[in-house]
Design a protein around this motif. Structure first.
Motif, PDB file in Angstrom:
ATOM      1  N   GLY A 113       0.839  -1.197   0.000  1.00 47.32           N
ATOM      2  CA  GLY A 113       0.000   0.000   0.000  1.00 47.32           C
ATOM      3  C   GLY A 113       0.871   1.243   0.000  1.00 47.32           C
ATOM      4  O   GLY A 113       2.074   1.176   0.276  1.00 47.32           O
ATOM      5  N   ILE A 114       0.287   2.374  -0.347  1.00 46.81           N
ATOM      6  CA  ILE A 114       1.096   3.585  -0.413  1.00 46.81           C
ATOM      7  C   ILE A 114       0.611   4.630   0.573  1.00 46.81           C
ATOM      8  O   ILE A 114       1.202   5.677   0.714  1.00 46.81           O
ATOM      9  CB  ILE A 114       1.086   4.183  -1.836  1.00 46.81           C
ATOM     10  CG1 ILE A 114      -0.339   4.356  -2.332  1.00 46.81           C
ATOM     11  CG2 ILE A 114       1.888   3.334  -2.777  1.00 46.81           C
ATOM     12  CD1 ILE A 114      -0.424   5.027  -3.676  1.00 46.81           C
ATOM     13  N   VAL A 135      -3.353  -4.238   3.106  1.00 42.72           N
ATOM     14  CA  VAL A 135      -4.154  -5.042   4.014  1.00 42.72           C
ATOM     15  C   VAL A 135      -4.016  -4.554   5.463  1.00 42.72           C
ATOM     16  O   VAL A 135      -5.001  -4.400   6.179  1.00 42.72           O
ATOM     17  CB  VAL A 135      -3.726  -6.513   3.899  1.00 42.72           C
ATOM     18  CG1 VAL A 135      -4.446  -7.352   4.924  1.00 42.72           C
ATOM     19  CG2 VAL A 135      -4.003  -7.016   2.493  1.00 42.72           C
ATOM     20  N   ASP A 136      -2.787  -4.243   5.835  1.00 41.05           N
ATOM     21  CA  ASP A 136      -2.559  -3.865   7.235  1.00 41.05           C
ATOM     22  C   ASP A 136      -3.274  -2.580   7.585  1.00 41.05           C
ATOM     23  O   ASP A 136      -3.913  -2.477   8.631  1.00 41.05           O
ATOM     24  CB  ASP A 136      -1.059  -3.696   7.490  1.00 41.05           C
ATOM     25  CG  ASP A 136      -0.343  -5.016   7.310  1.00 41.05           C
ATOM     26  OD1 ASP A 136      -1.014  -6.057   7.468  1.00 41.05           O
ATOM     27  OD2 ASP A 136       0.861  -5.000   6.999  1.00 41.05           O
ATOM     28  N   LEU A 137      -3.136  -1.590   6.690  1.00 41.65           N
ATOM     29  CA  LEU A 137      -3.732  -0.292   6.985  1.00 41.65           C
ATOM     30  C   LEU A 137      -5.242  -0.405   7.121  1.00 41.65           C
ATOM     31  O   LEU A 137      -5.838   0.131   8.065  1.00 41.65           O
ATOM     32  CB  LEU A 137      -3.366   0.702   5.878  1.00 41.65           C
ATOM     33  CG  LEU A 137      -3.951   2.093   6.047  1.00 41.65           C
ATOM     34  CD1 LEU A 137      -3.384   2.737   7.298  1.00 41.65           C
ATOM     35  CD2 LEU A 137      -3.640   2.959   4.846  1.00 41.65           C
ATOM     36  N   LEU A 138      -5.856  -1.141   6.186  1.00 37.68           N
ATOM     37  CA  LEU A 138      -7.312  -1.271   6.246  1.00 37.68           C
ATOM     38  C   LEU A 138      -7.734  -1.963   7.530  1.00 37.68           C
ATOM     39  O   LEU A 138      -8.736  -1.605   8.148  1.00 37.68           O
ATOM     40  CB  LEU A 138      -7.830  -2.045   5.046  1.00 37.68           C
ATOM     41  CG  LEU A 138      -7.964  -1.252   3.751  1.00 37.68           C
ATOM     42  CD1 LEU A 138      -8.573  -2.120   2.681  1.00 37.68           C
ATOM     43  CD2 LEU A 138      -8.815  -0.022   3.970  1.00 37.68           C
ATOM     44  N   GLY A 139      -6.938  -2.981   7.922  1.00 29.82           N
ATOM     45  CA  GLY A 139      -7.242  -3.686   9.151  1.00 29.82           C
ATOM     46  C   GLY A 139      -7.171  -2.745  10.349  1.00 29.82           C
ATOM     47  O   GLY A 139      -8.054  -2.731  11.197  1.00 29.82           O
ATOM     48  N   ASP A 140      -6.116  -1.921  10.362  1.00 32.41           N
ATOM     49  CA  ASP A 140      -5.959  -1.000  11.484  1.00 32.41           C
ATOM     50  C   ASP A 140      -7.101  -0.002  11.557  1.00 32.41           C
ATOM     51  O   ASP A 140      -7.559   0.368  12.634  1.00 32.41           O
ATOM     52  CB  ASP A 140      -4.633  -0.231  11.347  1.00 32.41           C
ATOM     53  CG  ASP A 140      -3.457  -1.169  11.508  1.00 32.41           C
ATOM     54  OD1 ASP A 140      -3.678  -2.285  12.008  1.00 32.41           O
ATOM     55  OD2 ASP A 140      -2.338  -0.785  11.121  1.00 32.41           O
ATOM     56  N   LEU A 193     -12.449  -8.997   3.791  1.00 34.33           N
ATOM     57  CA  LEU A 193     -12.225  -9.800   4.993  1.00 34.33           C
ATOM     58  C   LEU A 193     -10.760  -9.818   5.382  1.00 34.33           C
ATOM     59  O   LEU A 193     -10.408 -10.145   6.513  1.00 34.33           O
ATOM     60  CB  LEU A 193     -12.725 -11.234   4.781  1.00 34.33           C
ATOM     61  CG  LEU A 193     -14.251 -11.388   4.864  1.00 34.33           C
ATOM     62  CD1 LEU A 193     -14.673 -12.753   4.364  1.00 34.33           C
ATOM     63  CD2 LEU A 193     -14.728 -11.182   6.291  1.00 34.33           C
ATOM     64  N   LEU A 194      -9.899  -9.501   4.410  1.00 35.15           N
ATOM     65  CA  LEU A 194      -8.479  -9.281   4.671  1.00 35.15           C
ATOM     66  C   LEU A 194      -7.745 -10.497   5.219  1.00 35.15           C
ATOM     67  O   LEU A 194      -6.775 -10.368   5.963  1.00 35.15           O
ATOM     68  CB  LEU A 194      -8.284  -8.095   5.638  1.00 35.15           C
ATOM     69  CG  LEU A 194      -8.863  -6.751   5.204  1.00 35.15           C
ATOM     70  CD1 LEU A 194      -8.686  -5.728   6.305  1.00 35.15           C
ATOM     71  CD2 LEU A 194      -8.205  -6.287   3.937  1.00 35.15           C
ATOM     72  N   ALA A 233       2.008 -11.972  -2.345  1.00 36.61           N
ATOM     73  CA  ALA A 233       2.726 -10.707  -2.521  1.00 36.61           C
ATOM     74  C   ALA A 233       2.245  -9.672  -1.516  1.00 36.61           C
ATOM     75  O   ALA A 233       3.037  -8.986  -0.889  1.00 36.61           O
ATOM     76  CB  ALA A 233       2.550 -10.189  -3.945  1.00 36.61           C
ATOM     77  N   VAL A 234       0.921  -9.566  -1.358  1.00 34.69           N
ATOM     78  CA  VAL A 234       0.426  -8.502  -0.479  1.00 34.69           C
ATOM     79  C   VAL A 234       0.447  -8.912   0.986  1.00 34.69           C
ATOM     80  O   VAL A 234       0.493  -8.058   1.865  1.00 34.69           O
ATOM     81  CB  VAL A 234      -0.996  -8.052  -0.860  1.00 34.69           C
ATOM     82  CG1 VAL A 234      -0.975  -7.392  -2.219  1.00 34.69           C
ATOM     83  CG2 VAL A 234      -1.971  -9.180  -0.804  1.00 34.69           C
ATOM     84  N   MET A 235       0.402 -10.221   1.251  1.00 38.86           N
ATOM     85  CA  MET A 235       0.365 -10.629   2.644  1.00 38.86           C
ATOM     86  C   MET A 235       1.765 -10.907   3.178  1.00 38.86           C
ATOM     87  O   MET A 235       1.914 -11.360   4.320  1.00 38.86           O
ATOM     88  CB  MET A 235      -0.498 -11.892   2.828  1.00 38.86           C
ATOM     89  CG  MET A 235      -1.920 -11.754   2.349  1.00 38.86           C
ATOM     90  SD  MET A 235      -2.830 -10.514   3.244  1.00 38.86           S
ATOM     91  CE  MET A 235      -3.696 -11.491   4.428  1.00 38.86           C
ATOM     92  N   GLY A 236       2.743 -10.683   2.347  1.00 39.28           N
ATOM     93  CA  GLY A 236       4.104 -10.933   2.803  1.00 39.28           C
ATOM     94  C   GLY A 236       4.333 -12.398   3.161  1.00 39.28           C
ATOM     95  O   GLY A 236       5.041 -12.716   4.112  1.00 39.28           O
ATOM     96  N   GLY A 237       3.733 -13.293   2.371  1.00 42.81           N
ATOM     97  CA  GLY A 237       3.991 -14.721   2.528  1.00 42.81           C
ATOM     98  C   GLY A 237       3.461 -15.313   3.824  1.00 42.81           C
ATOM     99  O   GLY A 237       4.069 -16.207   4.389  1.00 42.81           O
ATOM    100  N   GLN A 238       2.343 -14.792   4.296  1.00 48.14           N
ATOM    101  CA  GLN A 238       1.755 -15.340   5.517  1.00 48.14           C
ATOM    102  C   GLN A 238       1.277 -16.756   5.300  1.00 48.14           C
ATOM    103  O   GLN A 238       0.717 -17.032   4.239  1.00 48.14           O
ATOM    104  CB  GLN A 238       0.568 -14.485   5.952  1.00 48.14           C
ATOM    105  CG  GLN A 238       1.000 -13.298   6.801  1.00 48.14           C
ATOM    106  CD  GLN A 238      -0.175 -12.412   7.151  1.00 48.14           C
ATOM    107  OE1 GLN A 238      -1.286 -12.895   7.318  1.00 48.14           O
ATOM    108  NE2 GLN A 238       0.059 -11.130   7.250  1.00 48.14           N
TER     109      GLN A 238
END
Lengths: 127, 495, 498
Positions: free
Chosen positions: C201-202, C272-277, C326-327, C493-498
């Motif tokens: 995200g930017i 994903v992280d920002l939206l979650g926060d 749902l992220l 890619a977006v989840m950083g390989g979770q």
């Protein structure tokens, strides 16, 4: 400076402002096109008067000497020929404007046979 | 030759205008090629000037060798050169276009038309090159007088429209002249450079305030800035097609240029925006111009009248950008001067083409025209996209900067005004384009038949239209480069 | 992750664009040649897209910067897993639709065929542009071009109805994108200083929370192609278009562009992280759920087949958004997969609707009694398509619902499970009666006119494509390989390989 001195001391400005307002009124409020042009002329003449009056100075006035440097030179302190010269150009411009306006009035008169704005703007006024 | 370019750019069209009368006496047909030739030469010269400015910085030219403040000085920096290129280019293109439309609209009067046309170009270019505030007044009046005359020879209602323009224009010019007088009173100079050095020391003089106010009102009238625009729609609607095109695309822009010069060169941003709250005044007035212009345009039936009201809105765009007081918005405004010149020229040229071919003026008369004049209508489509601000057309990029600028200034409501005006433009052009493409005689079910008879305008008219339409697209793609090479340098210090 | 310069994305766009121009030049004079351009371009495009798959699966990003117009405003293509996923689905379906279109248009003897095919090609070119866009500006550019190119298709019939539908179409799409999306983009740029998509995200940390929320709402409202309520009503209105247009554009290109851009915004602009926060994910979840249920309920009451399908689309599109919102890794995978899986199913349904119209001139569901005997192949495909919509194994539609449901459990949003279950029931409720009527009810007297008994299918050019897509929906259940790999690539890619 009392009010009276304020008015008399700057009488040239008051005259030009009054003249200008008369002209302005005629240009905006009069419905006859010729009167509008007369107003326009008064308006322009008032400005010429303003320019000329800032160039003139009675008693104790000197010839223009402009010192080198960037200080403000107060043009009201000496008899300055430049505004007059500027006005020669402005008069030429104004005369041309007058000429064009008169030509337009002629065109309008030939088309509508009237110079009253109300009658011209009536639908179907063209002949 | 090169060092005299600043004055040649004015002298050539001025002399050519006079010579044209003599030439016309000898052979009437020569007027048109002569005008095209002269405007092309002038365009070349303005490019040369631009080149000089880009490589060597600001050009100072002293008329007759007299140094300021005694003599008149011509100063050409990036902004001047930019305006000169726009004016001369559009002047040239419209000159090419005018041949057939003037033949039809003013039969037998071509000689006089082209003389006055060249005078108009002289006046407009004069404003852009001079560095003297009184000289600007003179050229402003030369261009306006030529404009009055050219507009008056339009259709039946043109003389009256022109007369109103004379009255309003004269008031504007006189106000401007008064501003010059007041400034001269306290500074004793008419040279912009000198004025800009002297004025900061006088920023609390009431005379200077008065001068500034007169300048602003004067230029606002000349550039048809809402609510002083009332002369414009009628004048541009009833003028001959070619005149509407040149006037709409350049005269208002040159007015905007004068406003920029007064606000940021003669006076400084610190004065114009901080001592006097011009930013707020002009901001709200521009927002009103954008919305009112677009709304009024919505209600029009006459094509040119509709475009004229849009022009009023576009002037609002430019002033909004100029008065935001940050470099982004200013960049957008200067870019929009260019883009809008092209869009307006394109729109009015198309309107002229429609009038030439169909003798029609109303939007409803456009019905189904895409079959008869496909290329012209495609040009209209391109200009419409740009007016709405759809990328990659030019209009998008200037709007982008303008909106970013308002946000940078923290003025959300103005950003919203831009968007609302864009939306209104979209509605308006949808109406026009729907008429063009989807009404009229229903397309017959054709199976392999040829399309309806294409009946485009003559090449001398179609060419300029297409040049403008392609220009609208190409300028969009090159906006970045234009900003980098030219507009970047026009941003006043202190932004 | 490598970034490689490549002109393949440009080639993809260029094939369709060239086709559009060639189609216009060829015109009505030589219709076979004109149609040949459509087919050649479709095939070429599909092959080029396919050729990019190995590299992208190898986690390489293909990049191509065309022009940098101004700071932030760069025309840039960047092919990542998500973009290629969309491109692959769309280009394959374009190929199929091209055949179908030719069959439909010729059998209906439509007017203005050149305009039709040219706009079709133009719209596809722009769709590829959205798929490969590397920043918000490029996306916006092609998003608008799609709208403009598809308008003539929607208003194709030029009747008062068609014009009204077209007008609504344009008003909604252009209006919201100029008013909201552009504002959001401007705001994004003025806060983030860039418009380029990034995996994390930017916008994180670039602006106050309140501003971020405003931007997010503006984006969601501005991407009305995703047909989220209350900006959905253009979609049913656009059903006045010829059926192949509805099929491709309103099951694949236009609406999928919408949800695709939403995905881009969710994953690559906000992250994903920002939206979650910010808790915005949850807000979007409920928003999407509302659309899913409401649209399904409305669909129940439509008698016009295409309108029912349209509302079904509105509902199904929100699944994609739901998945993304749902992220969680599974739900995002499910959301992305749903783009393709729904596309295959829905295009089959539209194709079938078109085939019914061509062969039997029926548009209303109540007229379809017993038509299964007359058009067995079409209706078999229709059955597969609707079962996929309902989400019944072994059809593709099951997979995406499965993953989204998994995601809902991961995210502890059990309410969402209920939403999914309810919507499944509703889906069944509006599709199964059609199937029943088609196969088991007796036609009312005189309903099928003189066609009477026996098999009376639409032209082969139409039936084969719809069979193909139906089988595709089936095949994707068993072998979602390429699509699934791409979707997983995008998620990792977006989840950083979770």
């Amino acid at each position: 400076m009392t009010n009276m001195e304020f008015i008399i001391g700057k009488y040239n400005y008051w005259i030009y402002i009054v003249l200008m307002m008369i002209g302005f009124y005629a240009m905006i409020a009069k419905r006859n096109l010729v009167k509008k042009i007369v107003g326009m002329n008064i308006f322009q003449t008032a400005i010429i008067l303003f320019f000329v009056s800032i160039g003139s100075k009675k008693g104790g006035a000197t010839i223009p000497i402009i010192r080198a440097g960037d200080e403000a030179v107060n043009a009201a302190q000496y008899i300055n020929p430049l505004p007059h010269v500027l006005m020669l150009t402005a008069i030429v411009v104004m005369v041309s404007t007058f000429g064009v306006a008169m030509a337009l009035i002629l065109m309008i008169y030939r088309k509508y046979r009237t110079l009253e704005e109300d009658e011209i703007l009536k639908p179907g006024a063209e002949t | 030759m090169t060092e005299h370019a600043p004055v040649l750019i004015i002298v050539i069209p001025l002399m050519a205008a006079c010579l044209n009368i003599l030439l016309g006496l000898w052979k009437k047909e020569l007027s048109y090629p002569w005008a095209v030739l002269v405007t092309a030469v002038v365009f070349g010269l303005s490019l040369l000037l631009m080149q000089t400015v880009l490589s060597g910085g600001t050009v100072h030219y002293r008329l007759g060798g007299w140094a300021p403040p005694w003599g008149i000085e011509y100063v050409i920096d990036h902004l001047n050169a930019f305006l000169a290129v726009i004016v001369s280019f559009i002047g040239c293109i419209v000159a090419v276009y005018s041949r057939r439309s003037i033949e039809k609209e003013l039969p037998g009067k071509q000689v006089y038309f082209y003389s006055i046309y060249l005078l108009l170009i002289t006046g407009l270019l004069g404003i852009t090159v001079t560095g003297d505030v009184f000289n600007i007044y003179v050229f402003l009046e030369i261009s306006s007088l030529a404009g009055y005359a050219l507009i008056a020879v339009g259709d039946d209602r043109a003389p009256m429209a022109s007369f109103n323009y004379v009255i309003m224009g004269t008031i504007g010019a006189c106000f401007y002249l008064l501003g010059v007088g007041y400034l001269y009173m306290v500074t004793g100079t008419l040279n912009m450079g000198d004025l800009s050095r002297i004025l900061p020391g006088l920023s609390h003089s009431r005379v200077v305030y008065t001068a500034f106010a007169f300048f602003m009102v004067g230029t606002a009238i000349k550039m048809a800035f809402f609510p002083l625009h009332i002369w414009l729609p009628a004048a541009y609607t009833h003028a001959p097609s070619a005149v509407s095109a040149i006037a709409a695309s350049t005269m208002t822009k040159v007015g905007a240029y004068v406003m920029i010069r007064i606000m940021y060169t003669v006076f400084k941003p610190a004065f114009s925006l901080e001592v006097i709250p011009m930013s707020a005044i002009l901001g709200w007035a521009s927002a009103a111009a954008m919305i009112a212009g677009s709304v009024l345009a919505l209600g029009q039936k006459d094509l040119k009248r509709m475009f004229s009201f849009m022009l009023v809105a576009e002037v609002g765009y430019i002033v909004m950008g100029v008065s935001r007081g940050n470099s982004t918005a200013f960049t957008g405004a200067v870019l929009h001067i260019l883009n809008d010149a092209f869009m307006m020229a394109c729109l009015f040229l198309v309107a002229g083409a429609v009038r030439y071919r169909k003798n029609a003026r109303n939007i409803t008369d456009l019905a189904g025209l895409h079959q008869e004049m496909p290329l012209t209508m495609l040009a209209l489509f391109a200009a419409a996209l740009s007016m709405v601000g759809v990328p990659p057309t030019a209009g998008f990029f200037s709007k982008w900067y303008l909106i970013l600028g308002t946000i940078k200034a923290g003025e959300w409501i103005f950003a919203a005004a831009f968007l609302l005006s864009s939306l209104l433009n979209a509605v308006m052009f949808y109406r026009v384009l729907e008429t063009v493409y989807y009404t009229g005689e229903p397309t017959p079910k054709r199976q392999g038949g040829s399309s309806a008879a294409v009946n485009e305008v003559p090449l001398t008219m179609l060419g300029p239209i297409l040049v403008m339409a392609v220009g609208v697209l190409v300028l969009g793609l090159f906006s970045g480069r234009i900003i980098d090479t030219v507009i970047r340098f026009t941003v006043p210090e202190g932004f | 992750m490598d970034t490689v310069h490549s002109i393949q994305p440009v080639l993809v766009l260029a094939t369709s664009l060239a086709a559009a121009i060639l189609i216009m030049v060829t015109g009505d004079r030589n219709r076979n040649l004109r149609e040949a351009w459509t087919l050649v371009a479709a095939l070429l495009k599909f092959l080029i897209v396919l050729s990019m798959v190995p590299a992208v699966l190898d986690r390489t990003i293909l990049e191509c910067t065309l022009v940098s117009i101004a700071p932030g405003l760069t025309l840039q293509f960047r092919v990542d897993s998500l973009g290629l996923f969309f491109a692959l689905a769309a280009s394959f379906l374009w190929l199929v639709t091209s055949f179908y279109s030719i069959g439909y248009v010729r059998s209906q003897q439509e007017h203005a065929q050149t305009r039709y095919f040219a706009c079709f090609a133009g719209a596809m070119s722009a769709t590829m542009g959205v798929a490969f866009a590397g920043n918000l500006f490029t996306t916006f550019l092609f998003y608008e071009i799609i709208t403009i190119c598809t308008f003539p298709l929607v208003a194709h019939k030029e009747t008062a109805d068609a014009m009204a539908g077209g007008r609504r179409y344009l008003t909604y799409l252009l209006g919201t994108s100029v008013a909201f999306q552009l504002t959001a983009i401007v705001l994004t740029y003025s806060f983030a200083g860039t418009l380029e998509y990034a995996d994390a995200g930017i916008l994180a940390g670039r602006a106050p929370d309140s501003v971020l929320m405003v931007i997010f709402v503006l984006f969601i409202a501005g991407i009305s192609k995703a047909a989220m309520m209350p900006f959905h009503s253009w979609l049913p209105a656009a059903m006045v278009a010829p059926t192949p247009v509805s099929a491709l554009l309103h099951a694949v290109a236009v609406v999928k562009t919408g949800v695709f851009v939403v995905l881009r915004v969710v994953l690559h602009v906000f992250g994903v992280d920002l939206l979650g926060d910010l808790g915005l994910g949850t807000a979007l979840v409920y928003f999407a759920s509302f659309t899913i249920i409401t649209a399904s309920v409305i669909a129940l009451r439509q008698d016009n087949l295409k309108r029912r399908l349209a509302y079904s689309t509105v509902s199904q599109l929100s699944y994609v958004i739901l998945g993304a919102a749902l992220l969680t890794p599974s739900s995002i995978t499910g959301g992305i997969m749903h783009i393709a899986l729904h596309a295959f199913g829905k295009i089959t349904l539209f194709f079938a609707a078109g085939a019914i119209y061509v062969a039997a001139h029926k548009t209303e569901i109540s007229q379809l009694n017993g038509i299964g005997k007359q058009m067995p192949f079409t209706m078999a495909a229709f059955t597969l398509g609707s079962l996929s919509m309902i989400g019944m194994p072994p059809l593709g539609g099951f997979l995406s619902k499965w993953w989204i449901a998994l995601g809902a459990i991961e995210a502890k949003e059990l309410l969402i499970l209920i939403v999914i279950a309810t919507s499944t029931i509703l889906n069944a409720a509006y599709f199964l009666p059609i199937l029943y009527a088609v196969f088991f009810k007796e036609p009312r007297l005189g309903q099928h006119g003189s066609a009477g008994e026996g098999i009376h299918e639409a032209p082969l050019l139409m039936v084969v494509p719809l069979m193909l897509t139906a089988l595709g929906a089936l095949a994707l259940f068993f072998a979602p390989s390429v699509f699934l790999d791409l979707a997983r690539g995008a998620v990792s890619a977006v989840m950083g390989g979770q």
